[in-house]
Design an enzyme around this catalytic site. Structure first.
Site, PDB file in Angstrom:
ATOM      1  N   LYS A   1       0.834  -1.200   0.000  1.00  0.00           N
ATOM      2  CA  LYS A   1       0.000   0.000   0.000  1.00  0.00           C
ATOM      3  C   LYS A   1       0.868   1.248   0.000  1.00  0.00           C
ATOM      4  O   LYS A   1       2.094   1.167   0.182  1.00  0.00           O
ATOM      5  CB  LYS A   1      -0.925   0.005   1.224  1.00  0.00           C
TER       6      LYS A   1
ATOM      7  N   ARG B   1     -10.451   0.294  15.048  1.00  0.00           N
ATOM      8  CA  ARG B   1     -10.551   0.973  13.754  1.00  0.00           C
ATOM      9  C   ARG B   1     -11.492   0.136  12.891  1.00  0.00           C
ATOM     10  O   ARG B   1     -12.671   0.046  13.177  1.00  0.00           O
ATOM     11  CB  ARG B   1      -9.174   1.116  13.095  1.00  0.00           C
TER      12      ARG B   1
ATOM     13  N   TYR C   1      15.618  30.484   6.074  1.00  0.00           N
ATOM     14  CA  TYR C   1      14.456  31.176   6.623  1.00  0.00           C
ATOM     15  C   TYR C   1      14.567  31.332   8.134  1.00  0.00           C
ATOM     16  O   TYR C   1      15.033  30.420   8.841  1.00  0.00           O
ATOM     17  CB  TYR C   1      13.176  30.404   6.304  1.00  0.00           C
TER      18      TYR C   1
ATOM     19  N   MET D   1      11.037  24.542   1.025  1.00  0.00           N
ATOM     20  CA  MET D   1      10.219  23.746   0.113  1.00  0.00           C
ATOM     21  C   MET D   1      11.042  22.957  -0.895  1.00  0.00           C
ATOM     22  O   MET D   1      10.762  21.782  -1.152  1.00  0.00           O
ATOM     23  CB  MET D   1       9.235  24.651  -0.638  1.00  0.00           C
TER      24      MET D   1
END
EC number: 5.1.1.1
Length: 347
Positions: free
Chosen positions: A34, A120, A242, A290
């Site tokens: 998956k 779940r 940053y 990013m």
């Protein structure tokens, strides 16, 4: 090279699967592919494992299952953990997670999922009671396995492991006899109580350690190398990135590489970890942005623009990166983005 190179060793995936088969004998071992094979490519991984003899595959969504089915042909079981609407995907096998699912899929096939502690998906205790009292919905189906999912298998001493195994055995004894599926990757290392007819490992196939805190018994699968786009010399006192989050304590050479959180290099890794260049470690400094990340290569004078920095590999695997980011190796692998060039080493 203008972007990162992600190398996946399919031979290592196959060897990991075979190692798990040895542990789980005489039970069979499936492959959970998956999330696009945990971010590494479900199609090439499934093809390699199918060629090696794997006959059972698990995915989360039907679209994943259809892609795997196209890749490996009609015979192996491809089961969809989240299930799907009756008749929607005749080439796939649904995991049936409720009594309503059993009734809806009457006349077809599936896997019966019992919830023994995850809270779940899967039949809960009241649904199990109803099914045990009237197993008619089971008789209307070709059920291939009855399964449950372990919640705490990566914590070997957790009390829930034994409780879930006992609950599963008790639940199965109340129902018509079916082959059983119990252990996930970590469950395969919990002992004989967790051997069943079919194990369902995922992370261990891809080199993630299924027994945290102990030496990793699995072979490394992934290597990620990213190119240096620019080298810059800065004086002591200059800041990088940053937020001016890192300040040079000495004259420093900064390598800016093509890697960022858009590529799945988690922002939580800012200022932590390292890359490897010319066999030496270069600390990650400043924030992961990013598209770019910065490394201190002051002590690697041979560094050149265009060379690659290894950020995943033998010196720093997905588990180590995850520890720095406060997460798990699963998230590191499944976050790896689509912008890398991917290379698959054959099985």
């Amino acid at each position: 090279m203008e972007q990162g190179l992600l190398t996946v060793d399919l031979g290592a995936v196959v060897r990991n699967w075979r190692r798990l088969c040895e542990r789980h004998a005489p039970g069979a071992v499936a492959a959970v592919v998956k999330a696009d094979g945990y971010g590494l490519g479900a199609v090439p991984v499934a093809q390699a494992l199918h060629a090696a003899g794997c006959a059972h595959f698990f995915v989360a969504h039907p679209a994943e299952g259809e892609a795997v089915r196209d890749a490996i042909g009609p015979l192996p079981m491809v089961a969809v953990l989240n299930g799907f609407a009756p008749g929607a995907h005749p080439r796939l096998t649904p995991v049936l997670n409720s009594l309503d699912d059993l009734r809806a899929h009457a006349g077809g096939e599936g896997l019966l999922h019992l919830d023994t502690g995850m809270s779940r998906l899967g039949l809960d205790a009241s649904e199990l009671d109803a099914l045990a009292a009237d197993p008619t919905p089971m008789a209307a189906l070709r059920l291939r396995y009855v399964m449950t999912h372990l919640a705490c298998a990566d914590e070997a001493s957790h009390i829930l492991n034994g409780l879930q195994a006992e609950r599963f055995a008790t639940a199965c004894a109340r129902l018509p006899t079916l082959p059983r599926s119990l252990a996930n990757s970590s469950g395969l290392f919990l002992g004989a109580q967790f051997v069943s007819d079919l194990a369902r490992p995922g992370c261990a196939l891809y080199g993630i350690n299924p027994i945290p805190g102990q030496p990793n018994p699995m072979e490394a699968v992934v290597r990620l190398e990213v190119p240096i786009l620019q080298l810059r010399d800065i004086p002591a006192g200059a800041t990088v990135g940053y937020g001016a989050g890192w300040t040079a304590a000495r004259p420093t050479r900064i390598a800016t590489v093509a890697l960022g959180y858009a590529d799945g290099w988690l922002r939580a890794q800012s200022g932590q970890g390292f890359g490897v260049l010319h066999g030496q470690r270069a600390p990650l400094v400043g924030r992961v942005s990013m598209d770019l990340t910065t490394y201190d290569v002051t002590d690697i004078p041979a560094a050149q623009v265009g060379e690659t920095v290894e950020v995943l590999g033998p010196a720093q695997d997905a588990d180590a990166v995850a520890a720095l980011a406060g997460t798990i190796g699963y998230e590191v692998l499944t976050s790896l983005g689509a912008r890398y060039t991917r290379r698959y080493l054959p099985a």
